[in-house]
Design a protein around this motif. Sequence first.
Motif, PDB file in Angstrom:
ATOM      1  N   VAL A  60       0.640  -0.890  -0.486  1.00 43.23           N
ATOM      2  CA  VAL A  60      -0.051   0.033   0.039  1.00 43.23           C
ATOM      3  C   VAL A  60       1.006   1.142   0.199  1.00 43.23           C
ATOM      4  O   VAL A  60       2.642   1.307   0.347  1.00 43.23           O
ATOM      5  N   MET A  61       0.418   2.282  -0.478  1.00 47.60           N
ATOM      6  CA  MET A  61       1.050   3.789  -0.393  1.00 47.60           C
ATOM      7  C   MET A  61       0.427   4.503   0.439  1.00 47.60           C
ATOM      8  O   MET A  61      -1.138   4.986   0.390  1.00 47.60           O
ATOM      9  N   ILE A  62       1.406   5.039   0.816  1.00 45.18           N
ATOM     10  CA  ILE A  62       1.007   6.060   2.539  1.00 45.18           C
ATOM     11  C   ILE A  62       1.810   6.783   2.969  1.00 45.18           C
ATOM     12  O   ILE A  62       2.542   6.890   2.194  1.00 45.18           O
ATOM     13  N   TYR A  63       1.369   8.330   3.565  1.00 43.28           N
ATOM     14  CA  TYR A  63       2.873   8.730   4.026  1.00 43.28           C
ATOM     15  C   TYR A  63       2.410   8.623   5.796  1.00 43.28           C
ATOM     16  O   TYR A  63       0.737   8.880   6.658  1.00 43.28           O
ATOM     17  N   THR A  64       3.040   9.254   6.692  1.00 42.78           N
ATOM     18  CA  THR A  64       2.679   9.604   8.130  1.00 42.78           C
ATOM     19  C   THR A  64       2.392  10.088   8.121  1.00 42.78           C
ATOM     20  O   THR A  64       1.817   9.953   9.587  1.00 42.78           O
ATOM     21  N   GLU A  95      14.482   6.694   9.322  1.00 42.34           N
ATOM     22  CA  GLU A  95      14.360   7.474  10.978  1.00 42.34           C
ATOM     23  C   GLU A  95      12.760   7.258  11.445  1.00 42.34           C
ATOM     24  O   GLU A  95      11.525   7.090  12.312  1.00 42.34           O
ATOM     25  N   ARG A  96      11.955   8.638  11.123  1.00 41.28           N
ATOM     26  CA  ARG A  96      10.325   8.185  11.190  1.00 41.28           C
ATOM     27  C   ARG A  96       9.476   7.360  10.432  1.00 41.28           C
ATOM     28  O   ARG A  96       9.020   7.122  11.276  1.00 41.28           O
ATOM     29  N   LEU A  97      10.115   6.610   9.385  1.00 43.91           N
ATOM     30  CA  LEU A  97       9.229   5.067   9.446  1.00 43.91           C
ATOM     31  C   LEU A  97       9.343   4.226  10.324  1.00 43.91           C
ATOM     32  O   LEU A  97       8.541   3.880  10.793  1.00 43.91           O
ATOM     33  N   LYS A  98      10.976   3.404  10.669  1.00 43.20           N
ATOM     34  CA  LYS A  98      10.831   3.617  11.491  1.00 43.20           C
ATOM     35  C   LYS A  98       9.430   3.205  13.145  1.00 43.20           C
ATOM     36  O   LYS A  98       8.869   2.634  13.646  1.00 43.20           O
ATOM     37  N   ALA A  99      10.266   5.026  13.534  1.00 46.83           N
ATOM     38  CA  ALA A  99       8.762   4.932  14.251  1.00 46.83           C
ATOM     39  C   ALA A  99       7.397   5.147  14.683  1.00 46.83           C
ATOM     40  O   ALA A  99       7.080   4.305  15.291  1.00 46.83           O
ATOM     41  N   PHE A 100       7.007   5.018  13.263  1.00 46.75           N
ATOM     42  CA  PHE A 100       5.539   4.486  12.663  1.00 46.75           C
ATOM     43  C   PHE A 100       5.808   3.553  13.045  1.00 46.75           C
ATOM     44  O   PHE A 100       4.749   3.219  13.418  1.00 46.75           O
ATOM     45  N   ALA A 101       6.246   2.793  11.836  1.00 48.99           N
ATOM     46  CA  ALA A 101       6.250   0.941  12.291  1.00 48.99           C
ATOM     47  C   ALA A 101       5.610   0.689  13.875  1.00 48.99           C
ATOM     48  O   ALA A 101       4.629  -0.062  14.007  1.00 48.99           O
ATOM     49  N   LYS A 102       7.069   1.131  14.840  1.00 46.55           N
ATOM     50  CA  LYS A 102       6.578   0.643  15.863  1.00 46.55           C
ATOM     51  C   LYS A 102       5.418   1.408  17.123  1.00 46.55           C
ATOM     52  O   LYS A 102       4.923   0.388  17.760  1.00 46.55           O
ATOM     53  N   ALA A 103       5.170   2.795  16.204  1.00 45.76           N
ATOM     54  CA  ALA A 103       3.898   2.878  17.078  1.00 45.76           C
ATOM     55  C   ALA A 103       2.661   2.660  16.489  1.00 45.76           C
ATOM     56  O   ALA A 103       1.647   2.974  17.542  1.00 45.76           O
TER      57      ALA A 103
END
Length: 228
Positions: A72-76, A119-127
């Motif tokens: 899927v294509m998204i943005y955080t 870094e932002r993607l990793k934080a989003f994944a964890k959250a």
Amino acid sequence: MCQRHFKYKKTMKKIILFFIAIILISCKKTTSEPKSNSISQESIFNLTSQWKTQDNKTIELKELKGKVTVMVMIYTSCKAACPRLVADMRDIESKMPKDKLSDLNFVLVSIDPEVDNPERLKAFAKANFMDAPHWIFLQGTKSTVQEFANVLAVKYKQIAPLDFSHSNIISVFNKEGELLHQQEGLGVNNKETVDKIIETVNKKKKKKIYLSIGYCFNFCKHSKCTAV
């Protein structure tokens, strides 16, 4: 009587030799099907663009080969459709057999690569509880994201500094990177999508079994062939 018996044996010998010839023609010199690294023209693995994962690892799409991919294509920073798309992806993942998760990639591609760094993607994944190994977040460039969106028929447009309008599409690819199915909409019934993923994961590639020429000779030698 002896002459007739001789002719009979001669005829039988010709028949046996004929069948041996057929067996030998059908035999191959290899005992297994050779592995093919070829990629079909319909595969996304033909794209040579490079991407950064949430772990800051540089990859190409072909590195997803060998597993069924749900994408899927998204943005955080999205506050409208994307949270629902993320929830839809998690719902699909939750319906997968646990022993099949290692055969799956769940990939989220950012349409806002200038903001969504690793870094932002990793934080989003964890959250969002999406930090298991089968979850992959990708950051590209403006051009590579646009190219990939065109392949998926996903439309998006930046309408404000941190806001995009975009299609809501979840795509399913087979292990060779060929598009099999797309689910469009938010919070829709995902039974068809789930069934297609499970069917594709369970689908085993058919292997041809080749007999060796040596096997053919041994077959005739140890059978009741009087011709060898």
